[in-house]
Design a protein around this motif. Structure first.
Motif, mmCIF file in Angstrom:
data_model
loop_
_atom_site.group_PDB
_atom_site.id
_atom_site.type_symbol
_atom_site.label_atom_id
_atom_site.label_comp_id
_atom_site.label_asym_id
_atom_site.label_seq_id
_atom_site.Cartn_x
_atom_site.Cartn_y
_atom_site.Cartn_z
ATOM 1 N N ALA A 89 4.635 -40.089 44.208
ATOM 2 C CA ALA A 89 3.239 -39.683 44.395
ATOM 3 C C ALA A 89 2.959 -38.358 43.693
ATOM 4 N N VAL A 90 3.893 -37.423 43.772
ATOM 5 C CA VAL A 90 3.735 -36.134 43.081
ATOM 6 C C VAL A 90 3.662 -36.355 41.573
ATOM 7 N N LEU A 91 4.529 -37.196 41.046
ATOM 8 C CA LEU A 91 4.524 -37.474 39.611
ATOM 9 C C LEU A 91 3.203 -38.106 39.186
ATOM 10 N N ALA A 92 2.695 -39.043 39.991
ATOM 11 C CA ALA A 92 1.420 -39.679 39.666
ATOM 12 C C ALA A 92 0.294 -38.654 39.630
ATOM 13 N N GLU A 93 0.304 -37.728 40.586
ATOM 14 C CA GLU A 93 -0.732 -36.691 40.621
ATOM 15 C C GLU A 93 -0.697 -35.849 39.351
ATOM 16 N N LEU A 94 0.483 -35.501 38.884
ATOM 17 C CA LEU A 94 0.602 -34.699 37.666
ATOM 18 C C LEU A 94 0.220 -35.509 36.427
ATOM 19 N N LEU A 95 0.487 -36.798 36.434
ATOM 20 C CA LEU A 95 0.072 -37.645 35.315
ATOM 21 C C LEU A 95 -1.447 -37.752 35.236
ATOM 22 N N LEU A 96 -2.097 -37.776 36.386
ATOM 23 C CA LEU A 96 -3.536 -38.019 36.422
ATOM 24 C C LEU A 96 -4.377 -36.755 36.280
ATOM 25 N N ARG A 97 -3.835 -35.601 36.702
ATOM 26 C CA ARG A 97 -4.666 -34.391 36.715
ATOM 27 C C ARG A 97 -4.060 -33.199 35.997
ATOM 28 N N GLY A 98 -2.896 -33.355 35.395
ATOM 29 C CA GLY A 98 -2.351 -32.275 34.597
ATOM 30 C C GLY A 98 -1.664 -31.193 35.408
ATOM 31 N N PRO A 99 -1.322 -30.070 34.748
ATOM 32 C CA PRO A 99 -0.574 -28.990 35.402
ATOM 33 C C PRO A 99 -1.300 -28.447 36.626
ATOM 34 N N GLN A 100 -0.533 -28.203 37.693
ATOM 35 C CA GLN A 100 -1.106 -27.720 38.947
ATOM 36 C C GLN A 100 -0.112 -26.814 39.657
ATOM 37 N N THR A 101 -0.641 -25.967 40.523
ATOM 38 C CA THR A 101 0.219 -25.146 41.370
ATOM 39 C C THR A 101 0.779 -26.004 42.500
ATOM 40 N N ALA A 102 1.768 -25.466 43.188
ATOM 41 C CA ALA A 102 2.373 -26.210 44.296
ATOM 42 C C ALA A 102 1.335 -26.524 45.373
ATOM 43 N N GLY A 103 0.486 -25.553 45.676
ATOM 44 C CA GLY A 103 -0.538 -25.785 46.689
ATOM 45 C C GLY A 103 -1.508 -26.883 46.293
ATOM 46 N N GLU A 104 -1.902 -26.903 45.022
ATOM 47 C CA GLU A 104 -2.815 -27.943 44.543
ATOM 48 C C GLU A 104 -2.161 -29.316 44.603
ATOM 49 N N ILE A 105 -0.905 -29.384 44.198
ATOM 50 C CA ILE A 105 -0.204 -30.671 44.218
ATOM 51 C C ILE A 105 -0.127 -31.213 45.640
ATOM 52 N N ARG A 106 0.270 -30.360 46.567
ATOM 53 C CA ARG A 106 0.434 -30.813 47.959
ATOM 54 C C ARG A 106 -0.891 -31.311 48.531
ATOM 55 N N THR A 107 -1.975 -30.578 48.260
ATOM 56 C CA THR A 107 -3.280 -30.968 48.798
ATOM 57 C C THR A 107 -3.782 -32.264 48.173
ATOM 58 N N ARG A 108 -3.644 -32.391 46.870
ATOM 59 C CA ARG A 108 -4.220 -33.538 46.169
ATOM 60 C C ARG A 108 -3.381 -34.801 46.294
ATOM 61 N N ALA A 109 -2.065 -34.644 46.389
ATOM 62 C CA ALA A 109 -1.198 -35.820 46.515
ATOM 63 C C ALA A 109 -1.255 -36.419 47.911
ATOM 64 N N LYS A 110 -1.906 -35.718 48.841
ATOM 65 C CA LYS A 110 -1.967 -36.182 50.225
ATOM 66 C C LYS A 110 -2.664 -37.529 50.343
ATOM 67 N N ARG A 111 -3.558 -37.846 49.392
ATOM 68 C CA ARG A 111 -4.245 -39.135 49.465
ATOM 69 C C ARG A 111 -3.282 -40.295 49.218
ATOM 70 N N MET A 112 -2.124 -39.993 48.625
ATOM 71 C CA MET A 112 -1.126 -41.038 48.369
ATOM 72 C C MET A 112 0.012 -41.001 49.384
ATOM 73 N N ARG A 113 0.608 -39.823 49.548
ATOM 74 C CA ARG A 113 1.697 -39.653 50.508
ATOM 75 C C ARG A 113 1.626 -38.244 51.085
ATOM 76 N N ASP A 114 1.781 -38.131 52.391
ATOM 77 C CA ASP A 114 1.708 -36.829 53.043
ATOM 78 C C ASP A 114 2.956 -36.008 52.723
ATOM 79 N N ILE A 115 2.729 -34.737 52.406
ATOM 80 C CA ILE A 115 3.825 -33.797 52.163
ATOM 81 C C ILE A 115 3.633 -32.670 53.169
ATOM 82 N N PRO A 116 4.391 -32.662 54.262
ATOM 83 C CA PRO A 116 4.107 -31.764 55.389
ATOM 84 C C PRO A 116 4.053 -30.280 55.046
ATOM 85 N N THR A 117 5.006 -29.785 54.253
ATOM 86 C CA THR A 117 5.070 -28.349 53.988
ATOM 87 C C THR A 117 5.328 -28.091 52.510
#
Length: 231
Positions: free
Chosen positions: A97-125
């Protein structure tokens, strides 16, 4: 594992992964659905306008690399496509899910990845995310973006999709003396009488004449007030 995708293949691969998580009832995807997923405006950077012919070519390329498979469902003449990320990449669901998020939206910070990837798989911390990024980085699928003020991560499957930009310029730290000098003008900067440009003689004479007229008017007014009070 050495996997190299072009920009069309990277977008299609990301879409197949995303839709497998977010719309499982409509998965696998037809050519039309995959095209719509590539061209949607939300959760996409850059935004694209692929034709079905372009997406079909990308699907063929992904199939040749073993990253996707196609199937014809019973009673349907439309071929549908699903990703093989788990089998080929050998990483877990949340890492995919993290890889898909980076493929679809480009470079991101850790906070952005965690928030945006939540629609696919929850990442608790963020600690959980750090482990996922380390797993993907060790496999050669993700890397840190050089430069910049905040650490960002990008996918490594397609080098032309989100090329590294110039590092953000960082101003050197300002010394206290420089900060004070910038906030408070120096006495040397204050204008002095000797440094002020002299007015032309004609302008000075006009100013004197104006002042004399104002003084005369004031004198007349004062004399009138004195006379009225004396009466």
């Amino acid at each position: 594992m050495d996997i190299s995708l072009n920009s069309h293949e990277a977008r299609v691969f990301g879409v197949l992964i995303e839709k497998g998580y977010t719309t499982p009832d409509q998965y696998p995807l037809s050519l039309n659905a995959a095209t719509n997923g590539c061209n949607q405006k939300s959760n996409r950077d850059p935004q694209v306008d692929f034709s079905e012919a372009e997406v079909r070519i990308a699907l063929q390329g992904l199939r040749m690399k073993g990253l996707i498979g196609g199937s014809m469902q019973t009673g349907s003449r439309v071929e549908k496509y699903r990703h093989n990320a788990r089998e080929i990449l050998k990483v877990g669901e949340r890492a995919i899910a993290v890889l898909a998020e980076l493929l679809l939206r480009g470079p991101q910070t850790a906070g952005e990845i965690r928030t945006r990837a939540k629609r696919m798989r929850d990442i608790p911390t963020l600690e959980d995310l750090a482990q996922l990024l380390a797993e993907l980085e060790a496999a050669g699928f993700v890397r840190e973006v050089p430069g910049g003020r905040a650490t960002k991560y990008k996918q490594s499957l397609c080098g032309t999709l989100h090329p590294d930009g110039e590092p953000e310029p960082v101003a050197p730290p300002e010394r206290p003396a420089e900060r004070l000098a910038g906030a408070r003008p120096s006495p040397m900067d204050a204008p002095t009488a000797s440094s002020a440009p002299a007015a032309p003689p004609e302008e000075l004479a006009e100013r004197v004449e104006t002042l004399e007229a104002q003084v005369a008017e004031l004198q007349t007014t004062v004399a009138r007030l004195v006379a009225e009070l004396g009466a």
